[in-house]
Design a protein around this motif. Sequence first.
Motif, PDB file in Angstrom:
ATOM      1  N   VAL A 191      53.132  36.506  42.476  1.00 45.54           N
ATOM      2  CA  VAL A 191      52.064  37.488  42.689  1.00 45.54           C
ATOM      3  C   VAL A 191      51.172  37.513  41.457  1.00 45.54           C
ATOM      4  CG1 VAL A 191      51.512  39.890  43.212  1.00 45.54           C
ATOM      5  CG2 VAL A 191      53.636  38.872  44.098  1.00 45.54           C
ATOM      6  N   HIS A 192      49.872  37.296  41.658  1.00 47.97           N
ATOM      7  CA  HIS A 192      48.927  37.270  40.545  1.00 47.97           C
ATOM      8  C   HIS A 192      47.816  38.290  40.805  1.00 47.97           C
ATOM      9  CE1 HIS A 192      50.796  33.721  38.828  1.00 47.97           C
ATOM     10  NE2 HIS A 192      50.756  33.149  40.001  1.00 47.97           N
ATOM     11  N   PRO A 193      48.043  39.547  40.416  1.00 51.61           N
ATOM     12  CA  PRO A 193      46.987  40.549  40.602  1.00 51.61           C
ATOM     13  C   PRO A 193      45.855  40.353  39.598  1.00 51.61           C
ATOM     14  CG  PRO A 193      49.163  41.558  40.313  1.00 51.61           C
ATOM     15  CD  PRO A 193      49.260  40.135  39.875  1.00 51.61           C
ATOM     16  N   GLY A 194      44.661  40.738  40.017  1.00 50.32           N
ATOM     17  CA  GLY A 194      43.568  40.869  39.068  1.00 50.32           C
ATOM     18  C   GLY A 194      43.623  42.260  38.462  1.00 50.32           C
ATOM     19  N   ARG A 247      52.482  32.569  47.499  1.00 56.83           N
ATOM     20  CA  ARG A 247      51.589  32.949  46.391  1.00 56.83           C
ATOM     21  C   ARG A 247      50.602  33.998  46.877  1.00 56.83           C
ATOM     22  NH1 ARG A 247      49.343  29.786  41.847  1.00 56.83           N
ATOM     23  NH2 ARG A 247      47.128  30.206  41.544  1.00 56.83           N
ATOM     24  N   ILE A 248      50.420  35.025  46.066  1.00 56.11           N
ATOM     25  CA  ILE A 248      49.459  36.083  46.367  1.00 56.11           C
ATOM     26  C   ILE A 248      48.558  36.253  45.149  1.00 56.11           C
ATOM     27  CG2 ILE A 248      49.144  38.523  46.937  1.00 56.11           C
ATOM     28  CD1 ILE A 248      52.058  38.497  48.011  1.00 56.11           C
ATOM     29  N   VAL A 249      47.249  36.109  45.346  1.00 56.24           N
ATOM     30  CA  VAL A 249      46.280  36.372  44.284  1.00 56.24           C
ATOM     31  C   VAL A 249      45.380  37.501  44.773  1.00 56.24           C
ATOM     32  CG1 VAL A 249      44.476  35.446  42.799  1.00 56.24           C
ATOM     33  CG2 VAL A 249      46.346  33.962  43.547  1.00 56.24           C
ATOM     34  N   LEU A 250      45.383  38.607  44.043  1.00 53.91           N
ATOM     35  CA  LEU A 250      44.651  39.788  44.482  1.00 53.91           C
ATOM     36  C   LEU A 250      43.355  39.968  43.704  1.00 53.91           C
ATOM     37  CD1 LEU A 250      47.577  42.348  44.821  1.00 53.91           C
ATOM     38  CD2 LEU A 250      46.406  41.119  46.649  1.00 53.91           C
ATOM     39  N   THR A 251      42.375  40.437  44.379  1.00 54.20           N
ATOM     40  CA  THR A 251      40.973  40.695  44.029  1.00 54.20           C
ATOM     41  C   THR A 251      40.156  39.408  44.147  1.00 54.20           C
ATOM     42  OG1 THR A 251      40.830  40.306  41.629  1.00 54.20           O
ATOM     43  CG2 THR A 251      41.697  42.453  42.347  1.00 54.20           C
ATOM     44  N   PRO A 252      38.958  39.522  44.715  1.00 56.39           N
ATOM     45  CA  PRO A 252      38.087  38.348  44.820  1.00 56.39           C
ATOM     46  C   PRO A 252      37.792  37.716  43.465  1.00 56.39           C
ATOM     47  CG  PRO A 252      37.268  40.131  46.205  1.00 56.39           C
ATOM     48  CD  PRO A 252      38.382  40.705  45.389  1.00 56.39           C
ATOM     49  N   ALA A 253      37.596  38.563  42.431  1.00 62.83           N
ATOM     50  CA  ALA A 253      37.302  38.025  41.100  1.00 62.83           C
ATOM     51  C   ALA A 253      38.454  37.179  40.583  1.00 62.83           C
ATOM     52  CB  ALA A 253      37.004  39.171  40.130  1.00 62.83           C
TER      53      ALA A 253
END
Length: 326
Positions: A191-194, A247-253
């Motif tokens: 999980v990769h949050p912005g 894999r989870i990447v959060l926020t468009p940026a």
Amino acid sequence: MSPLTASPSLQGLSAVVTGGSRGLGLLLADELAARHCAVTIVARDGEELTRAADLIRRRRGARIRTAVCDVRDRTAVRDVLGDTAREHGGVDLVIANAGIIQVAPVEAVGAEEFRSAMDTIFYGALHTSLEALPYLRRSPAGGRLALIGSVGGLLAAPHLLPYSCAKSAVGTLAEGLHAEAARDGVTVTAVHPGLMRTGSHLHAVFGGEREKEFAWFSTVAGMPLVSMDAGRAAKAIVRGVQRRRTRIVLTPAARVAGLAHGVAPALTTRAATLATRMLPSAGDGRRGLRKGAEVGPPSHPVARKVRAWGSALNDRASRAYNQRPV
């Protein structure tokens, strides 16, 4: 149902969340409780854990188990997971979320700050993973493990180098464990949050020109168009873990930044170099790090107003997500 098939429900599963007493960890535990998991929250501070459990109980009417544990201590992690398995008949889902944030130019930190970040963020995730996997392999539902990384682990974030290095290691660990654990019916989600509005700026520590570092970090982390509502982030993470996403990447940026770095790493490094020139200098060098709650607002009136505007939602989140003592 195949062990690697997404379960339609998490109801009745035994779940453990490290770093679960405040911020994102608290919200992840709350979301799991809403899905009728038997949740154990783990953190170092017993008083914070008690408040967090009370918050979730009032909101969800759920029974929340707490465990005081320093994830840097593998034996302590082993004991917590063993106790949880005996209490709930096993462990089915684990989220390794414990972490620290140090905000300072590299001249204002030393090897000890890097070691501290690695000990809590990387070794905390490693200890949790290694001790959880035997239980997850035995889970009738097929175990689920999630490691909370960061967009700062996908590309180096200026003035957050210890954090970025540790989160990068967590991302690599998650990918490697996913490949190796699949044969045992366990899925591992990276999980990769912005940026998220969790109120974490109060517990982050700041070095160099501390007031200025606190001002830019709390402002950027709270801006609506740049950061994400932490409640929405927690829902997305739990939904992704339930669906066994890799894999989870959060926020468009964050997605754009990760993709840009993968395609054109030299270009993104040059862009980071330009961005760094707008950040504060090291000031007097190693004055020591101080927690955000102890750092005052910037002295310049315009800077103070900008910080108050940009950080308003983040300040509100700090009150809602157990970042401030009652």
